[in-house]
Structure formats: structure tokens, C-alpha cells
Design a protein around this motif. Structure first.
Motif, PDB file in Angstrom:
ATOM      1  N   TRP A  26       0.838  -1.211   0.000  1.00  8.29           N
ATOM      2  CA  TRP A  26       0.000   0.000   0.000  1.00  8.29           C
ATOM      3  C   TRP A  26       0.872   1.260   0.000  1.00  8.29           C
ATOM      4  O   TRP A  26       0.576   2.229  -0.696  1.00  8.29           O
ATOM      5  CB  TRP A  26      -0.945   0.001   1.207  1.00  8.29           C
ATOM      6  N   ARG A  27       1.944   1.244   0.795  1.00  7.01           N
ATOM      7  CA  ARG A  27       2.824   2.425   0.866  1.00  7.01           C
ATOM      8  C   ARG A  27       3.454   2.720  -0.489  1.00  7.01           C
ATOM      9  O   ARG A  27       3.759   3.873  -0.795  1.00  7.01           O
ATOM     10  CB  ARG A  27       3.938   2.199   1.901  1.00  7.01           C
ATOM     11  N   ALA A  28       3.643   1.677  -1.290  1.00 11.41           N
ATOM     12  CA  ALA A  28       4.234   1.867  -2.612  1.00 11.41           C
ATOM     13  C   ALA A  28       3.216   2.401  -3.614  1.00 11.41           C
ATOM     14  O   ALA A  28       3.593   2.830  -4.709  1.00 11.41           O
ATOM     15  CB  ALA A  28       4.811   0.547  -3.122  1.00 11.41           C
ATOM     16  N   LYS A  29       1.933   2.401  -3.223  1.00 11.91           N
ATOM     17  CA  LYS A  29       0.878   2.859  -4.133  1.00 11.91           C
ATOM     18  C   LYS A  29       0.385   4.265  -3.780  1.00 11.91           C
ATOM     19  O   LYS A  29       0.180   5.105  -4.653  1.00 11.91           O
ATOM     20  CB  LYS A  29      -0.335   1.911  -4.059  1.00 11.91           C
ATOM     21  N   VAL A  30       0.158   4.497  -2.485  1.00 11.42           N
ATOM     22  CA  VAL A  30      -0.581   5.695  -2.086  1.00 11.42           C
ATOM     23  C   VAL A  30      -0.167   6.136  -0.689  1.00 11.42           C
ATOM     24  O   VAL A  30       0.232   5.311   0.135  1.00 11.42           O
ATOM     25  CB  VAL A  30      -2.113   5.411  -2.127  1.00 11.42           C
ATOM     26  N   ALA A  31      -0.264   7.438  -0.449  1.00 12.26           N
ATOM     27  CA  ALA A  31      -0.028   7.985   0.890  1.00 12.26           C
ATOM     28  C   ALA A  31      -0.945   9.176   1.097  1.00 12.26           C
ATOM     29  O   ALA A  31      -1.353   9.836   0.138  1.00 12.26           O
ATOM     30  CB  ALA A  31       1.422   8.413   1.059  1.00 12.26           C
ATOM     31  N   CYS A  32      -1.277   9.422   2.353  1.00  6.92           N
ATOM     32  CA  CYS A  32      -2.151  10.558   2.678  1.00  6.92           C
ATOM     33  C   CYS A  32      -1.426  11.493   3.633  1.00  6.92           C
ATOM     34  O   CYS A  32      -0.851  11.053   4.631  1.00  6.92           O
ATOM     35  CB  CYS A  32      -3.451  10.066   3.320  1.00  6.92           C
ATOM     36  N   VAL A  33      -1.435  12.765   3.302  1.00  3.24           N
ATOM     37  CA  VAL A  33      -0.917  13.807   4.190  1.00  3.24           C
ATOM     38  C   VAL A  33      -2.125  14.481   4.836  1.00  3.24           C
ATOM     39  O   VAL A  33      -2.914  15.138   4.159  1.00  3.24           O
ATOM     40  CB  VAL A  33      -0.064  14.834   3.421  1.00  3.24           C
ATOM     41  N   TYR A  34      -2.266  14.281   6.138  1.00  2.00           N
ATOM     42  CA  TYR A  34      -3.444  14.747   6.856  1.00  2.00           C
ATOM     43  C   TYR A  34      -3.215  16.150   7.419  1.00  2.00           C
ATOM     44  O   TYR A  34      -2.089  16.644   7.483  1.00  2.00           O
ATOM     45  CB  TYR A  34      -3.787  13.803   8.004  1.00  2.00           C
ATOM     46  N   GLN A  35      -4.343  16.757   7.875  1.00  2.00           N
ATOM     47  CA  GLN A  35      -4.241  18.055   8.550  1.00  2.00           C
ATOM     48  C   GLN A  35      -3.320  17.950   9.758  1.00  2.00           C
ATOM     49  O   GLN A  35      -2.485  18.795  10.002  1.00  2.00           O
ATOM     50  CB  GLN A  35      -5.630  18.477   9.048  1.00  2.00           C
ATOM     51  N   ARG A  36      -3.510  16.880  10.539  1.00  2.00           N
ATOM     52  CA  ARG A  36      -2.686  16.684  11.730  1.00  2.00           C
ATOM     53  C   ARG A  36      -1.433  15.907  11.328  1.00  2.00           C
ATOM     54  O   ARG A  36      -1.514  14.933  10.600  1.00  2.00           O
ATOM     55  CB  ARG A  36      -3.469  15.919  12.796  1.00  2.00           C
ATOM     56  N   PRO A  37      -0.276  16.310  11.822  1.00  2.00           N
ATOM     57  CA  PRO A  37       0.973  15.687  11.374  1.00  2.00           C
ATOM     58  C   PRO A  37       1.075  14.222  11.779  1.00  2.00           C
ATOM     59  O   PRO A  37       0.628  13.827  12.856  1.00  2.00           O
ATOM     60  CB  PRO A  37       2.048  16.526  12.069  1.00  2.00           C
ATOM     61  N   THR A  38       1.667  13.429  10.896  1.00  2.00           N
ATOM     62  CA  THR A  38       1.951  12.033  11.215  1.00  2.00           C
ATOM     63  C   THR A  38       3.444  11.828  11.420  1.00  2.00           C
ATOM     64  O   THR A  38       3.908  10.702  11.507  1.00  2.00           O
ATOM     65  CB  THR A  38       1.453  11.104  10.090  1.00  2.00           C
ATOM     66  N   VAL A  39       4.188  12.937  11.482  1.00  2.00           N
ATOM     67  CA  VAL A  39       5.614  12.864  11.801  1.00  2.00           C
ATOM     68  C   VAL A  39       5.793  12.895  13.324  1.00  2.00           C
ATOM     69  O   VAL A  39       4.885  13.286  14.054  1.00  2.00           O
ATOM     70  CB  VAL A  39       6.391  14.032  11.159  1.00  2.00           C
ATOM     71  N   VAL A  40       6.969  12.462  13.783  1.00  2.00           N
ATOM     72  CA  VAL A  40       7.287  12.525  15.214  1.00  2.00           C
ATOM     73  C   VAL A  40       7.996  13.851  15.460  1.00  2.00           C
ATOM     74  O   VAL A  40       9.115  14.064  14.970  1.00  2.00           O
ATOM     75  CB  VAL A  40       8.188  11.343  15.633  1.00  2.00           C
ATOM     76  N   PRO A  41       7.369  14.772  16.188  1.00  2.00           N
ATOM     77  CA  PRO A  41       7.896  16.143  16.260  1.00  2.00           C
ATOM     78  C   PRO A  41       9.296  16.249  16.846  1.00  2.00           C
ATOM     79  O   PRO A  41      10.074  17.110  16.440  1.00  2.00           O
ATOM     80  CB  PRO A  41       6.870  16.881  17.131  1.00  2.00           C
ATOM     81  N   GLU A  42       9.657  15.381  17.799  1.00  2.00           N
ATOM     82  CA  GLU A  42      10.956  15.503  18.468  1.00  2.00           C
ATOM     83  C   GLU A  42      12.101  14.919  17.652  1.00  2.00           C
ATOM     84  O   GLU A  42      13.266  15.114  17.988  1.00  2.00           O
ATOM     85  CB  GLU A  42      10.904  14.841  19.847  1.00  2.00           C
ATOM     86  N   LEU A  43      11.799  14.186  16.589  1.00  2.00           N
ATOM     87  CA  LEU A  43      12.849  13.627  15.742  1.00  2.00           C
ATOM     88  C   LEU A  43      13.238  14.623  14.656  1.00  2.00           C
ATOM     89  O   LEU A  43      12.471  15.527  14.319  1.00  2.00           O
ATOM     90  CB  LEU A  43      12.384  12.318  15.096  1.00  2.00           C
ATOM     91  N   THR A  44      14.431  14.434  14.086  1.00  2.00           N
ATOM     92  CA  THR A  44      14.861  15.301  12.995  1.00  2.00           C
ATOM     93  C   THR A  44      14.120  14.930  11.712  1.00  2.00           C
ATOM     94  O   THR A  44      13.462  13.884  11.630  1.00  2.00           O
ATOM     95  CB  THR A  44      16.374  15.157  12.729  1.00  2.00           C
ATOM     96  N   VAL A  45      14.261  15.780  10.712  1.00  2.00           N
ATOM     97  CA  VAL A  45      13.655  15.509   9.406  1.00  2.00           C
ATOM     98  C   VAL A  45      14.180  14.185   8.851  1.00  2.00           C
ATOM     99  O   VAL A  45      13.420  13.333   8.387  1.00  2.00           O
ATOM    100  CB  VAL A  45      13.951  16.672   8.429  1.00  2.00           C
ATOM    101  N   ALA A  46      15.501  13.994   8.916  1.00  2.00           N
ATOM    102  CA  ALA A  46      16.107  12.770   8.387  1.00  2.00           C
ATOM    103  C   ALA A  46      15.580  11.532   9.100  1.00  2.00           C
ATOM    104  O   ALA A  46      15.267  10.512   8.469  1.00  2.00           O
ATOM    105  CB  ALA A  46      17.632  12.843   8.523  1.00  2.00           C
TER     106      ALA A  46
END
Length: 497
Positions: free
Chosen positions: A78-98
Motif C-alpha cells: 500500500w505504501r508503494a501505491k498511495v499515501a495521505c498527508v493529513y491536517q494533523r501531522p503524522t511525523v514525530v515532532p521531536e525527531l529530525t527531518v532525516a
């Protein structure tokens, strides 16, 4: 015609007796930005959960590049087909971008230890490939919203996905940031990325999308090239009515009634420079999309938030902000947005829930007379037609509609001067909805100032006027008798000028 990158046909999704999607359809061609629009409850979010493999449809099919969608359990596929960027972040804020870009798949050395140098190098290469100008060593929490969104897009592209769902991506952006996001979207399109763009702001659909699909009442209504669909026709498709057929019924306003709520220059993170008045015996509605700031504005009057600027007076006295108890004492009654999380104490009885705002009236020196409380609660149960065995019945036994009536009963118990109703009929049956709105009408007749926030047009239809918020600012005011398409056009940010 090229093979659709994504194709959904006859999608049906039920949650118990609720049909969230009765006929979902979507055909997205490679390299386009395709808008998915519809009012709240139209089925957009449900369709996205099916398109991204979070849920299986009860009926219907999803295909990518002409091939059936992967099994639900195969998350990598599924990850190789599609991804959703939501209003609320799905990143971990305390980690770096990398670290966020390669979370759970960090490059390692032969000994299985994370290679931080390779991580930073590969992150920089990935960001450079997609022209995302963000420092890979920056803490993600320190990024602007638009940069965080681009990091999430880059992460999705690194899995091989070329179909990105953007769910209300502009809700937290200002005009300059929105234009930058659109510029980046166009550049990514030229690199072979396809977008599904979900927005309540139709102005944006015309700026950045080539095709639009409309859902209404959980069904597919139309798909058309944006250039061939005038804004008026698009709003009609969303509203489900012909503009020419509507009749307007105006309600007389008492301009001589004194102003009870007078707010000037209210500003916070969610809204900006709002002026608002509500007269005695007037119902004022607040409308807007999910990121408009309407709920946060209303909750400020109930003491939940403290604006960073501006003042408000209730009955000529300064309204206290940031203190729910003080707001209650000042004369504010409230039906909060979530009866489960904010409205009811489920371990207590109907009577306890209905009277908890007026315990000081039911006894002295901290002692509450049981008989007085039961009698007062029984009056409220009769007044709001709550179907229950009596005030001692646990509130957890009640249906959604009757539980909401208990929340309304508590708001009215203190005879408020200002009644703030936030999504007052959400998740209730038709009969309970009518009963709750009738209480709103009677509160107005009693001289209460009423402020109602809702996504339901039926709730707003009873208002004397409706203010529309767009990106935190009041952009329109509609007197009673507005037509659905006019209000929806204001909510969606369409300029009819």
C-alpha cells in the motif's frame, strides 16, 4: 485515454446501521491534481480510508494502474501505491527531518548499528530529488506547517508512491504559504506525481486542480473537468438544489433589543480580529470549514481559551476568559462539541449530570438537598422531554439523542444570559434533533442570546443571521432566509463578485 492511476467503483461502507458511503466512485488519471469535494458527512473521509487501505469496502473495487488493490495486511504494498498527508501531522515532532524520513527503516552498518552519516546523506538526497528545501538535521517540531507537509510528501514518495492524498492541506496556512504549496504541487506534478486534493475551499480547487469529483449524501454525484464546471454549478452539485427553485423566507429582527454579547478584536492562534455582537433574544450562527476557527471562537466565550487580544462584554460586564467556572457565573451556558468527552460524566445519574452547574442553588454551606435536586432534575427531564425512568437512572443508559438532551438541560439549568451551542444536534436522531432545536427557539423567546456553531445547515437555518469564518476571519454575514448555495459558497471561499 490512459489507464487510470486510481479507480474506485461502487464503494459501499457501513458502520452498523450507518451507511457512510453508499456509492463511492473515483477515477484519477496519472499526473493530474484531482479535487474531491463535498459537505461534511458527504463520505470523503470514508472514501480516503478505503483508497489508502486503512479499511476494506463492504462492496466495490479499488484498482491501481489497472491492477487490483493489494491485500489490506500488505502495508508495504500500500505504501508503494498511495499515501495521505493529513491536517494533523503524522511525523514525530521531536525527531529530525532525516529520522522521520527513514523511521523504522534507517540505514545500518554491517553490525546492524544505525549509520547516522548515511541517514543524513540519503535524507539530503531524497529532499534534493523532490526539491524540498528543508534542513535534514532540523527538528521536525520547529518546521513551518508547509515544510512539515513537504517532508511527509517526500517520505511517501521515497516508498515509491506516486499518488498522494492531501486532506485539507491549506487549513493551517496563510495565503502566501498556500501559494508556495501550490507551486510545489505543480512542480511535483511535472515530475510525475498525482494528487487527490480534498478541500472545503472551492477557490483553491479552481487554482490548482484539473478535475473535480463531487460527493453528496454518501454518493457520487459528478466528475468533470474543473474548466468545464462553473462555480455556481459546482456549489449546486454540493448543495443538492437548483439555485433558481429556492424561495426565501425572512424573519423579522428586533433591532431595538439590547446587545448582550459584545466582542471586539478577538484574536488567537485560530482566529483573528473578530468583532461579534449578539442581542437579547437573537440567535447568531457561526459557520465555516473545519479549520476556520469557528469552534475555538465559540469555546473562548465559554472560558476554555484566552484570546491573545481583544475584549468581550456580557450584559455590560467584562467576560472572563480562560476560566470555565467564572464564565458560568457570568451567565454563560454551553453545550460542548463532544458530549462523550466534554458533556457528560457517564458514571453519574441523569439528575447529577443535569444539575451539576447549579448545585449552589440547591443547598447551603456545600450541602445539597437530595429531594430538591431530584425535583429540579425531574423538571428538567420533563421540560426537555428526556425519555428516561427518572433522575436516578445512569446517564450511560440513554440513547444519543436523550443523552444530548441532558447536556442541553444542564446548559439551560443556570438560566444563562448567553447560550453557546457547539454542534448541538451531532449524532442524534431526527426526532431528538427537532426537540433540541425547539429548545434553542424557546431560549431565544425567553430573551437569551444564543450563539450556535454547526456544520448542519438545518441548525443554522433557524438563526437570525449567520457569520462565516474563513481562515480565522469573518468574511461574510448572511441574514435569515439565506439559500443553501449562498452559505456553502461563503464557507468554501468562493468569490461570487
Amino acid at each position: 485515454m490512459s489507464t487510470p492511476l486510481v479507480e474506485a467503483r461502487g464503494i459501499v461502507k457501513r458502520y452498523g446501521p450507518t451507511v457512510a458511503l453508499a456509492d463511492g466512485q473515483l477515477t484519477v488519471l496519472p499526473g493530474e491534481s484531482h479535487a474531491l469535494v463535498g459537505r461534511n458527512g458527504a463520505g470523503k473521509s470514508t472514501l480516503v480510508t478505503v483508497l489508502t487501505g486503512l479499511q476494506a469496502p463492504d462492496e466495490g473495487t479499488v484498482r491501481f494502474d489497472g491492477e487490483p488493490a493489494p491485500p489490506l495486511a500488505d502495508r508495504d504494498a500500500w505504501r508503494a501505491k498511495v499515501a495521505c498527508v493529513y491536517q494533523r501531522p503524522t511525523v514525530v515532532p521531536e525527531l529530525t527531518v532525516a529520522e522521520n524520513l527513514f523511521i523504522n527503516r534507517q540505514p545500518t552498518s554491517r553490525g546492524g548499528v544505525i549509520s547516522w552519516r548515511r541517514l543524513r546523506t540519503e535524507a539530503a538526497e531524497l529532499l534534493d530529488t523532490w526539491d524540498v528545501r528543508v534542513d535534514p538535521e532540523a527538528r521536525t517540531a520547529d518546521l513551518k506547517v508547509e515544510d512539515r507537509q513537504m517532508v511527509e510528501i517526500a517520505r511517501a514518495l521515497s516508498f515509491g508512491a506516486r499518488f498522494i492524498v492531501l486532506d485539507e492541506p491549506t487549513a493551517q496556512l496563510d495565503n502566501r504559504e498556500i501559494e508556495r504549496l501550490f507551486t510545489r504541487m505543480r512542480a511535483l506534478q511535472e515530475s510525475g506525481v498525482t494528487f487527490l486534493f480534498i478541500s472545503h475551499h472551492l477557490q483553491e480547487v479552481y487554482e490548482v486542480c484539473q478535475t473535480v469529483t463531487v460527493l453528496r449524501d454518501a454518493r457520487w454525484i459528478t466528475t468533470a473537468p474543473v474548466a468545464d464546471l462553473p462555480r455556481r454549478a459546482l456549489v449546486e452539485a454540493m448543495a443538492g438544489e437548483s439555485i433558481a427553485e429556492l424561495e426565501v423566507q425572512l424573519r423579522e429582527l428586533d433591532d431595538a433589543a439590547p446587545v448582550l454579547l459584545d466582542a471586539r478584536g478577538l484574536t488567537s492562534e485560530s482566529y483573528e480580529n473578530v468583532d461579534l455582537t449578539v442581542r437579547r433574544g437573537e440567535v447568531v450562527g457561526l459557520a465555516g470549514s473545519s479549520g476556520s476557527g469557528k469552534i475555538e471562537l465559540a469555546e473562548s466565550f465559554t472560558g476554555l481559551y484566552t484570546p491573545t487580544a481583544g475584549t468581550a462584554q456580557l450584559g455590560g460586564e467584562k467576560l472572563p476568559f480562560g476560566d470555565v467556572q467564572a464564565a458560568l457565573k457570568a451567565g454563560v451556558g454551553c453545550v460542548p462539541r463532544d458530549r462523550h468527552g466534554q458533556g457528560l460524566v457517564f458514571g453519574m445519574s441523569i439528575g447529577d449530570n443535569a444539575t451539576m452547574t447549579v448545585l449552589d442553588r440547591l443547598g447551603r454551606f456545600g450541602f445539597v438537598g437530595t429531594d430538591r435536586k431530584r425535583g429540579f432534575a425531574t423538571e428538567l427531564i420533563d421540560r426537555l422531554d428526556i425519555h428516561a425512568e427518572g433522575p436516578d437512572q445512569p446517564v450511560s443508559d440513554l440513547s444519543g439523542g436523550n443523552a444530548q438532551k441532558v447536556v442541553m438541560a444542564r446548559a439551560l439549568a443556570s438560566d444563562p444570559r448567553l447560550l453557546v451551542l457547539i454542534n448541538p444536534t451531532a449524532g442524534v436522531d431526527v426526532k431528538s434533533k427537532e426537540s433540541l432545536l425547539a429548545r434553542m427557539d424557546s431560549a431565544r423567546d425567553d430573551g437569551t442570546a444564543v450563539l450556535v456553531v454547526s456544520d448542519e445547515l438545518d441548525d443554522l437555518r433557524r438563526c437570525d443571521r449567520v457569520l462565516v469564518l474563513f481562515h480565522g476571519r469573518v468574511v461574510a454575514e448572511h441574514p435569515a432566509g439565506w439559500r443553501d448555495h449562498e452559505l456553502i459558497a461563503s464557507i468554501e471561499g468562493v468569490d461570487h463578485g
